[in-house]
Design a protein around this motif. Structure first.
Motif: not given
Ligand SMILES: [Fe+2]
Ligand SMILES: [Fe+2]
Length: 361
Positions: A56-57, A85-88, A103-112, A129-132
Motif C-alpha cells: 500500500d506504501l 502506489l505511494p512512495i515515501v 519529486y521529479q521521478i515520481g516520489v509521493t512525499d518524504f519523511i525526514t 489517506r491523501a494518496a487514496r
C-alpha cells in the motif's frame, strides 16, 4: 482464529533500507501503529517483493547498494499498475537536491531523517489517506470523462440515424478536419478536441421533421429554410456547456455551414468571423459529401471533388485551408481508405447546396 485475515486487512508497508538499525525501529513503530510490514535491504530485493505483492506504501532510503532508491522509484513508476502506489523517501532535511530529484521521478512525499519513531505511524497514515483520496478523485475524473465522451458519441450517432448516414462519413470528416487542423497549426490538444467534437456537426438534424430530412427529392425553399435550422438547433442543444469538448462541438454545429464570403448560414459570418473549427469542418464535410454516394448523384471522383473545392477557394472556403487541403491529399486519401462506406448510401442530402455544388447541407 482470524489473526491471519486481520493481518491481511492491515495496510501493507514495504521498508527499503540497507541499514538494519534504521529498518528495525521503523518496522516496530509501524507494526505497533497497526500496519503489516515487510523489509528489503536494497532496491533489487524490494523490486522482487513489490512484484509478488503490491504494497500500500513504500518507504525508501536514497543511498543503497545494488539498486538505489531513485532507480527503484523509476522502475516502479514505469509500470502502469504502480502509477498510484505511494512512495515515501526517507532523507535528511538538508538534502534538498535529493528531494527535488525525488519529486521529479515520481516520489509521493518524504519523511525526514533522523526519523521521529513516535510520529511515524501518524505520518504514514496521513500520506496513505491523501494518496487514496487523490486516486479516487482521479478515477472519478476519468469516469466522468468517459461518460462525457460516450454521451457525445451517442448524440452524434443519434443524428446519423436520423439522417440515414453510415457512420463512415462522420469518421472521415472528423479525421480530415483534425488533419487540416494540424496543418494550420492547431495544438495536439485542439486537434484531439476537433476529432471528438466534429462528429456532432449535424446533431441538430435530430430536430428536423422526417418529411424534410428524408425527402428523396429537392427541397422547396421553405423546406430548405427549415433544414438550415439544424445548425441553430444543434447550437441550442449543446449550449451552456462547461466542458471544452462540448463548447467546441457547439461552435462546430453552429458554424459548419458558414461561408468564407459571408454567403453561408445561419448567421452569414464572413472570413475570420467564422471560428476556425467551423471553417475546418465545413471544408472536410463538403469534400466527403462530394466523394460519397448521395440519392441524387453517384460518388464524385476525388479529382472532380478536389476541383470543386478549389473552385470554392475564397468563396466557400478560406484560401489557406484549401491550399493546406491540396497539400494533404495523399493523407486524406489514406483516411478515405481507412473508413470506406460499407454499403450504398441512402441518405437524404439533396443537391440544395449552400456551399459548392453537391456536398453537405
Ligand atoms: Fe450540416
Ligand atoms: Fe456531414
Amino acid at each position: 482464529m482470524n489473526a491471519g485475515n486481520d493481518a491481511l486487512n492491515k495496510p501493507f508497508i514495504l521498508i527499503v533500507d540497507d541499514e538494519f538499525l534504521q529498518r528495525l525501529p521503523m518496522s516496530e513503530a509501524l507494526g505497533h501503529g497497526g500496519f503489516r510490514v515487510a523489509e528489503a535491504e536494497n532496491g533489487a530485493q524490494a523490486w522482487e517483493l513489490v512484484q509478488k505483492e503490491t504494497p500500500d506504501l513504500v518507504i525508501l532510503d536514497v543511498v543503497m547498494p545494488v539498486m538505489d532508491g531513485f532507480e527503484l522509484c523509476r522502475r516502479i513508476r514505469r509500470e502502469e499498475r504502480f502509477q498510484h502506489l505511494p512512495i515515501v523517501l526517507a532523507t535528511s532535511l538538508d538534502d534538498l537536491a535529493s528531494i527535488e530529484r525525488a519529486y521529479q521521478i515520481g516520489v509521493t512525499d518524504f519523511i525526514t531523517k533522523p526519523v521521529n519513531w513516535g510520529l511515524l505511524a501518524y505520518r504514514v497514515r496521513y500520506i496513505l489517506r491523501a494518496a487514496r483520496t487523490s486516486q479516487s478523485l482521479a478515477e472519478r475524473e476519468l469516469e466522468l470523462l468517459h461518460t462525457r465522451m460516450e454521451i457525445i458519441r451517442r448524440l452524434g450517432q443519434a443524428a446519423e440515424y436520423r439522417d440515414n448516414e453510415t457512420g463512415m462519413h462522420i469518421q472521415r470528416m472528423s479525421h480530415i478536419s483534425a488533419l487540416l487542423g494540424r496543418a494550420v497549426g492547431l495544438s495536439a490538444h485542439d486537434q484531439e478536441l476537433l476529432l471528438h467534437a466534429a462528429p456532432m456537426h449535424d446533431v441538430g438534424k435530430i430536430g428536423i421533421p422526417d418529411s424534410i430530412l428524408l425527402k428523396p427529392a429537392k427541397l422547396t425553399s421553405d423546406e430548405f429554410a427549415i433544414m438550415k435550422t439544424h445548425t441553430t438547433l444543434g447550437g441550442q442543444l449543446l449550449d451552456h456547456e462547461p466542458s471544452t469538448l462540448l463548447r467546441t462541438a457547439h461552435t462546430i454545429a453552429l458554424t459548419h455551414h458558414e461561408r468564407w464570403d459571408g454567403g453561408g448560414y445561419p448567421h452569414g459570418l464572413r472570413g475570420e468571423e467564422i471560428p476556425l473549427m467551423g471553417r475546418l469542418c465545413s471544408l472536410a464535410d463538403v469534400f466527403d459529401a462530394l466523394t460519397s454516394r448521395r440519392p441524387y448523384k453517384p460518388p464524385w471522383s476525388v479529382q472532380r471533388s478536389v476541383e470543386e473545392i478549389q473552385k470554392g477557394s475564397g468563396s466557400a472556403f478560406e484560401p489557406d485551408l484549401v491550399s493546406a487541403f491540396i497539400a494533404l491529399l495523399p493523407e486524406i486519401q489514406r483516411i478515405r481508405e481507412s473508413f470506406p462506406d460499407q454499403e450504398p448510401f441512402y441518405g437524404d442530402e439533396i443537391a440544395e447546396m449552400a456551399s459548392c455544388g453537391g456536398g453537405a447541407r
